[in-house]
Scaffold this active site. Structure first.
Site, PDB file in Angstrom:
ATOM      1  N   SER A  66      28.777  46.326  33.745  1.00 55.83           N
ATOM      2  CA  SER A  66      28.247  47.244  32.732  1.00 55.83           C
ATOM      3  C   SER A  66      27.063  46.640  31.986  1.00 55.83           C
ATOM      4  O   SER A  66      26.869  45.420  31.955  1.00 55.83           O
ATOM      5  CB  SER A  66      29.350  47.600  31.736  1.00 55.83           C
ATOM      6  OG  SER A  66      30.486  48.079  32.410  1.00 55.83           O
TER       7      SER A  66
HETATM    8  N1  SAM Z   1      34.492  44.980  33.362  1.00 56.57           N
HETATM    9  C1  SAM Z   1      33.719  44.882  34.569  1.00 56.57           C
HETATM   10  C2  SAM Z   1      32.716  43.755  34.524  1.00 56.57           C
HETATM   11  O1  SAM Z   1      32.625  43.056  33.512  1.00 56.57           O
HETATM   12  O2  SAM Z   1      32.054  43.563  35.540  1.00 56.57           O
HETATM   13  C3  SAM Z   1      33.048  46.171  34.958  1.00 56.57           C
HETATM   14  C4  SAM Z   1      33.995  47.199  35.370  1.00 56.57           C
HETATM   15  S1  SAM Z   1      33.368  48.459  36.418  1.00 56.57           S
HETATM   16  C5  SAM Z   1      32.339  49.373  35.343  1.00 56.57           C
HETATM   17  C6  SAM Z   1      34.857  49.415  36.572  1.00 56.57           C
HETATM   18  C7  SAM Z   1      35.942  48.755  37.370  1.00 56.57           C
HETATM   19  O3  SAM Z   1      37.134  49.505  37.213  1.00 56.57           O
HETATM   20  C8  SAM Z   1      35.662  48.695  38.859  1.00 56.57           C
HETATM   21  O4  SAM Z   1      35.722  47.376  39.299  1.00 56.57           O
HETATM   22  C9  SAM Z   1      36.770  49.557  39.465  1.00 56.57           C
HETATM   23  O5  SAM Z   1      37.208  49.115  40.734  1.00 56.57           O
HETATM   24  C10 SAM Z   1      37.854  49.414  38.417  1.00 56.57           C
HETATM   25  N2  SAM Z   1      38.894  50.440  38.436  1.00 56.57           N
HETATM   26  C11 SAM Z   1      38.791  51.780  38.626  1.00 56.57           C
HETATM   27  N3  SAM Z   1      40.006  52.356  38.556  1.00 56.57           N
HETATM   28  C12 SAM Z   1      40.899  51.363  38.306  1.00 56.57           C
HETATM   29  C13 SAM Z   1      42.309  51.330  38.136  1.00 56.57           C
HETATM   30  N4  SAM Z   1      43.086  52.413  38.174  1.00 56.57           N
HETATM   31  N5  SAM Z   1      42.887  50.130  37.898  1.00 56.57           N
HETATM   32  C14 SAM Z   1      42.150  48.989  37.838  1.00 56.57           C
HETATM   33  N6  SAM Z   1      40.815  48.967  37.996  1.00 56.57           N
HETATM   34  C15 SAM Z   1      40.193  50.145  38.235  1.00 56.57           C
END
Ligand code: SAM
Length: 218
Positions: A66
């Site tokens: 992000s």
């Molecule tokens: N916090 C992260 C970083 O610092 O790089 C960025 C997160 S990215 C915007 C969103 C993440 O949420 C993705 O890696 C995606 O695979 C994960 N995600 C989506 N649905 C999810 C779920 N139900 N449980 C866990 N992770 C999930």
């Protein structure tokens, strides 16, 4: 090597000065964490030169690291103390977990994509962050292992509504920060749990996150 490290350190200072402070990031612990965590380590090799730009970047598997300011706004809204235990949903690159680990006592983070979780673990180990636990699972159900309650919950993927599991896994007095809305755009909410019955929602503005995919999400 030294020159490159020094160059990134300068960019990091500039990011804090130009992108975070003017937009209201003033919590000293949050500022310190952003000055300390090397964002370039969490960005794919071919994009490292853009590590400190004012926006999200792709990390593979159709996911993103992000925008630094959004991470800062969400982390600041959690109002964590050094004794705080925090749950992060969506480990992604591991960057936000690293930032949180500088502020809280322990960070629990859930990621649904195994390859991202493995890579994040490797980087965090290399950098010697010792207070982060990552699990693979459906984070829409909260922390998947055992019963835990948290001082803060930060969700870095967007949900159509607030999953019930987060309300139950948040301590009274704790804050949940989550983008809620459609897949195209969302409102970022800070939800303060004043009591079991009383959840106070504060609108932090419009955002655009990748979807939270799971049983209590999309
Ligand atoms: N916090 C992260 C970083 O610092 O790089 C960025 C997160 S990215 C915007 C969103 C993440 O949420 C993705 O890696 C995606 O695979 C994960 N995600 C989506 N649905 C999810 C779920 N139900 N449980 C866990 N992770 C999930």
């Amino acid at each position: 090597m030294f020159k490159e490290k020094n160059n990134f350190a300068k960019k990091r200072e500039k990011m804090v000065k130009k992108q975070l402070k003017p937009r209201g990031i003033d919590d000293e612990n949050v500022i310190r964490a952003f000055k300390e965590v090397p964002r370039e380590k969490f960005v794919p090799d071919h994009l490292k030169e853009y590590s400190y730009q004012d926006g999200p970047l792709p990390i593979g598997d159709n996911q993103t690291i992000s925008q630094p300011y959004i991470v800062a706004e969400m982390v600041q809204a959690l109002q964590l103390t050094r004794e705080g235990v925090v749950l992060e949903i969506g480990t992604g690159s591991g960057y936000e977990a690293a930032i949180l680990s500088k502020i809280a006592e322990h960070v629990y983070s859930v990621e649904r994509i195994q390859s991202l979780a493995d890579k994040a673990k490797m980087i965090l180990d290399e950098l010697n962050y010792q207070n982060i636990t990552i699990e693979i699972g459906d984070g829409s159900l909260g922390w998947p292992v055992g019963d835990k309650v948290f001082d803060g919950i930060i969700v870095s993927a967007s949900a159509p509504k607030i999953p019930e599991s987060y309300k139950n896994q948040l301590k009274i007095g704790g804050n949940l920060v989550i983008p809620v809305g459609s897949k195209a755009s969302q409102t970022l909410y800070k939800v303060k749990k004043n009591s079991i019955e009383n959840l106070e929602k504060i609108n932090l503005g419009y955002v655009r996150f990748v979807p939270l995919i799971g049983e209590q999400a999309w």
